[in-house]
Design an enzyme around this catalytic site. Structure first.
Site, short mmCIF file in Angstrom:
data_model
loop_
_atom_site.label_atom_id
_atom_site.label_comp_id
_atom_site.label_asym_id
_atom_site.label_seq_id
_atom_site.Cartn_x
_atom_site.Cartn_y
_atom_site.Cartn_z
N ASN A 130 0.81 -1.17 0.02
CA ASN A 130 0.17 0.14 -0.09
C ASN A 130 0.90 1.15 0.02
O ASN A 130 2.21 1.14 0.66
CB ASN A 130 -0.90 -0.10 1.24
CG ASN A 130 -2.06 -0.86 1.11
OD1 ASN A 130 -2.52 -1.34 0.21
ND2 ASN A 130 -2.90 -0.63 2.41
N ARG A 131 0.34 2.33 -0.49
CA ARG A 131 1.15 3.71 -0.43
C ARG A 131 0.94 4.05 1.09
O ARG A 131 -0.13 4.57 1.36
CB ARG A 131 0.18 4.58 -1.37
CG ARG A 131 1.16 5.31 -2.36
CD ARG A 131 0.24 6.29 -2.85
NE ARG A 131 0.09 5.80 -4.37
CZ ARG A 131 0.95 6.21 -5.43
NH1 ARG A 131 2.30 6.88 -4.84
NH2 ARG A 131 0.70 5.92 -6.46
#
Ligand code: C5P
Length: 218
Positions: free
Chosen positions: A30-31
């Site tokens: 995930n960012r």
């Protein structure tokens, strides 16, 4: 001198992304820079708490005065969170992968011309919801909700289903520059309603959140 507001308290914080392997050389993630979660851990330590920070892989330094437990996957994060209990308060700011590849190849998946391997996923445990419904639930439990649409509706739903006292909702639409940036615009949802905070540095958001937690712990 005045006693510090969180002296004698244990605060647990999750931060950063989780990474979920596909094979020995590939993963999905995930960012998340970890900036907001790390700022919260640092603010809790400055307020006098003993702090356990469970963090996925990030490129920023460990906050001062905090015990850091490094993990990679959501499963490892869940184990580390429960190993750190009991805690008076927990803030789950990590961007946990909702899914992980169903099969992790033990050897590197070889490239073959004209062929791309299919990926299928299984659900990861929801760490916040698991803690929110556990007998060892900390007195104060805070979750985050990073949304790109219907921020408040989605956050209200999380407050109800995850067993949290507060959900800190932020709009992470690309135009806002929240990802990797130093500022954050949040709305704090609780049973008392919605509190819209002005755009602040991630450090200031952390300090306000820690003040709120200290107030609630009394
Ligand atoms: O459902 P969503 O991922 O948007 O919820 C965000 C909140 O739930 C965050 O506080 C995040 O740290 C937590 N979470 C978690 N475990 C998951 C997914 C999200 O703790 N598997």
């Amino acid at each position: 001198a005045e006693p510090k507001p969180l002296a004698g308290r244990h605060v647990l914080v999750t931060s950063g992304p989780t990474i979920e392997p596909i094979d020995p050389v590939r993963f999905i993630t995930n960012r998340s820079s970890g900036k907001q979660g790390h700022a919260i851990a640092a603010a809790a330590a400055r307020a006098g708490a003993r702090v356990t920070l469970v963090s996925g892989p990030v490129a920023i330094p460990d906050p001062e005065g905090v015990d850091v437990v490094r993990v990679e996957t959501a499963a490892e994060m869940l184990t580390a969170v429960f190993a750190a209990l009991p805690a008076d308060a927990a803030v789950m700011a990590a961007a946990v992968s909702d899914w992980r590849p169903a099969d992790v190849a033990s050897e590197k998946i070889k490239k073959a011309a004209g062929h791309a391997p299919p990926l299928s996923f299984i659900e990861n445990p929801d760490i916040l919801a698991t803690l929110g419904h556990d007998a060892q639930r900390p007195k104060i439990l805070v979750g985050f909700a990073a949304e790109t649409t219907d921020v408040e509706t989605n956050a209200a739903c999380k407050l109800a289903t995850k067993g949290a006292d507060y959900i800190v909702a932020n709009d992470v639409s690309p135009a806002g520059g929240v990802f990797g940036g130093d500022r954050n615009s949040v709305r704090v949802l609780s049973s008392a309603g919605v509190d819209i905070w002005p755009t602040l540095s991630k450090d200031k958001v952390a300090e306000r959140l820690i003040s709120l937690i200290a107030e609630q712990l009394g």
